[in-house]
Design an enzyme around this catalytic site. Structure first.
Site, PDB file in Angstrom:
ATOM      1  N   PHE A 254      37.372  -7.501   8.474  1.00 28.41           N
ATOM      2  CA  PHE A 254      35.987  -7.046   8.580  1.00 28.41           C
ATOM      3  C   PHE A 254      35.502  -6.355   7.319  1.00 28.41           C
ATOM      4  O   PHE A 254      34.296  -6.315   7.052  1.00 28.41           O
ATOM      5  CB  PHE A 254      35.832  -6.079   9.763  1.00 28.41           C
ATOM      6  CG  PHE A 254      36.409  -4.701   9.519  1.00 28.41           C
ATOM      7  CD1 PHE A 254      35.651  -3.721   8.889  1.00 28.41           C
ATOM      8  CD2 PHE A 254      37.698  -4.379   9.904  1.00 28.41           C
ATOM      9  CE1 PHE A 254      36.177  -2.451   8.643  1.00 28.41           C
ATOM     10  CE2 PHE A 254      38.240  -3.123   9.666  1.00 28.41           C
ATOM     11  CZ  PHE A 254      37.472  -2.156   9.031  1.00 28.41           C
TER      12      PHE A 254
ATOM     13  N   CYS B  82      41.450  -1.866   1.292  1.00 25.80           N
ATOM     14  CA  CYS B  82      42.903  -1.896   1.122  1.00 25.80           C
ATOM     15  C   CYS B  82      43.324  -1.358  -0.238  1.00 25.80           C
ATOM     16  O   CYS B  82      44.498  -1.067  -0.458  1.00 25.80           O
ATOM     17  CB  CYS B  82      43.442  -3.317   1.326  1.00 25.80           C
ATOM     18  SG  CYS B  82      42.997  -4.460   0.005  1.00 25.80           S
TER      19      CYS B  82
END
Length: 499
Positions: free
Chosen positions: A150, A282
């Site tokens: 997402f 990330c």
């Protein structure tokens, strides 16, 4: 009534057959903006059949013509940048400039893929033996798939799809059901750019669609980005079904601050890399490691007021540093980690749990939070929080600081801030992490290099974009050729050599 989002298969919208739906929210208001049909195994199979039928002709299209489609697609991305960024920001929660960065980073990989005529060139050796020539060629795999998260609804689908399609494959995208709108918009733009029907398909869904992709015999390769536990599952399942698989998982990215570092530069870096996109990256810096108590004290003196003054606002606000989190469920999860850090004994210097956005009280907002005195045995250090929470772990010396990222289970990104070139060079050589920044907090390589972490941040042998993407989406065929010219040697029973 919320709008209904469908699949995109064979150049047209296709309604999900499962009868199951998932709500899609606008995080800044908490409203349900749409509902997306969740794909069944039959939906995945329909996409595979469309892709399989279209792929041979696309593979036979010469690389220059495939590159021209990608060139046109890049033009369309630039044309629709504002529209795409607005849709992305509203559905994900990141602010507009960050949404544009999401799209731009994907666009740059599309630009790299335009070079596919050169990138797919093989090798040739004339006269490798008596009258023998050897050459190699790269050929597409066939039908391939991407399962994307997402937090980058444009960038990561394009990181997967652009090289795959340019190499002559057909691509099936399973985007996150939390942010499906932009992937569907990309599908429309691919068609407008001249991509044949069936070469780019979007199947929305959850685990049922993922498992169908991992077990379908006609899907030759799968790329995934998400949490490490699911990455490991996808890798193991896909590989067990004979597929080529690349999976990228979680992260806990450290930033080492040496005593000689420019503290103002380091604080700027921590603010942007730690809290940008509400920490839902990330490659976010989630652990600051000042070396020495004096360095730590100087860092905290300047860092605390900056965290306290972070501007949290709606995704469309022009003056906001970051927006809301993606869902209420994720908001509560991140708050739970802050509660956990307090109970573990970390010092909560800035607490963002009480933040409320006036006029947007139902949105999924969280203020920036900052912990000091975090230790490596704490769960808030070990686990990926994926929110606007920064932990400070004080190291006594350089060796202790280096040991932290080296011994952590994740190995995605790391950074060091210093004026000492020798220390930076030593750190880059010794740190057990896949991507390293020297006075660069988010060391995401440019599109012509490869992106990938180590340890539990990556499962598979080849990275995303750059030369590895071409290797991943193609197979090498090597031809050894001899044309008779009156030479007769008789039958040979030993293995051929060039002696």
């Amino acid at each position: 009534m919320p709008r209904e989002l469908t699949h995109f298969i064979g150049c047209k919208p296709v309604t999900a057959t499962s009868g199951r739906y998932s709500d899609v929210f606008w995080p800044m208001t908490g409203e349900i903006a749409a509902r997306v049909g969740l794909g069944s195994s039959a939906d995945v199979r329909q996409a595979v059949e469309n892709a399989k039928a279209a792929q041979p002709e696309w593979a036979a299209t010469n690389p220059q013509r495939r590159a021209r489609v990608m060139m046109k697609f890049v033009d369309l991305l630039n044309r629709d940048m504002d529209k795409l960024a607005d849709a992305l920001a509203r559905e994900h929660g990141k602010v507009i400039p960050d949404a544009k960065g999401d799209i731009q980073r994907g666009l740059e990989v599309c630009e790299f893929a335009i070079g596919v005529p050169h990138l797919m060139k093989g090798e040739y050796t004339e006269g490798a033996g008596p009258g023998i020539d050897i050459y190699s060629m790269r050929q597409p795999l066939g039908v391939v798939a991407g399962i994307t998260p997402f937090n980058f609804p444009a960038m990561i689908p394009l990181w997967k799809a652009a090289p795959a399609i340019a190499c002559g494959n057909a691509f099936i995208l399973k985007p996150s059901e939390r942010a499906p709108t932009v992937p569907l918009m990309l599908a429309e733009l691919f068609i407008e750019a001249g991509l044949p029907a069936g070469i780019f398909n979007v199947v929305n869904g959850d685990k049922e669609a993922v498992d169908a992709i991992l077990t379908d015999p006609d899907i030759m390769a799968v790329g995934f980005v998400g949490s490490s536990d699911i990455a490991q599952y996808v890798y193991a399942t896909g590989a067990a079904h004979g597929k080529r698989v690349q999976c990228f998982g979680g992260a806990k990215n450290h930033m080492i601050i040496l005593p000689d570092a420019d503290i103002d530069l380091a604080v700027d870096a921590l603010i942007g890399a730690g809290y940008g996109s509400a920490g839902e990256r990330c490659m976010a810096i989630s652990v600051a490691v000042p070396v020495g108590e004096d360095t730590a004290d100087r860092l905290m003196q300047k860092l605390v007021p900056r965290v306290e003054s972070l501007r949290v606002g709606p995704s469309t606000a022009l003056d906001a540093d970051f927006g809301p989190l993606v869902t209420r469920q994720h908001l509560e999860k991140v708050k739970g980690y802050i509660d956990l850090g307090v109970s573990e004994g970390a010092k909560l210097v800035v607490d963002g749990r009480g933040f409320r956005m006036q006029g947007y009280e139902n949105g999924f907002y969280l203020g920036g939070s900052l912990f000091d005195q975090v230790t490596p045995d704490m769960r808030i250090y070990k686990e990926e929080i994926f929110g606007p929470v920064l932990s400070v772990v004080r190291a006594q010396n350089y060796d202790d600081a280096l040991r932290l990222p080296n011994e952590h289970e994740y190995g995605n990104g790391v950074a060091i801030f210093t004026r000492d070139g020798d220390a930076a060079r030593d750190f880059a050589a010794k740190v057990n992490v896949g991507m390293v920044g020297v006075n660069v907090p988010i060391p995401v390589p440019l599109a012509y290099y490869t992106f990938g972490g180590w340890k539990r941040s990556c499962f598979g042998d080849l990275n995303q974009h750059g030369p590895d993407s071409i290797r991943f989406y193609t197979k090498t065929k090597t031809v050894t050729s001899r044309w008779p010219s009156g030479i007769r040697t008789g039958a040979e029973f030993s293995i051929p050599t060039m002696k």
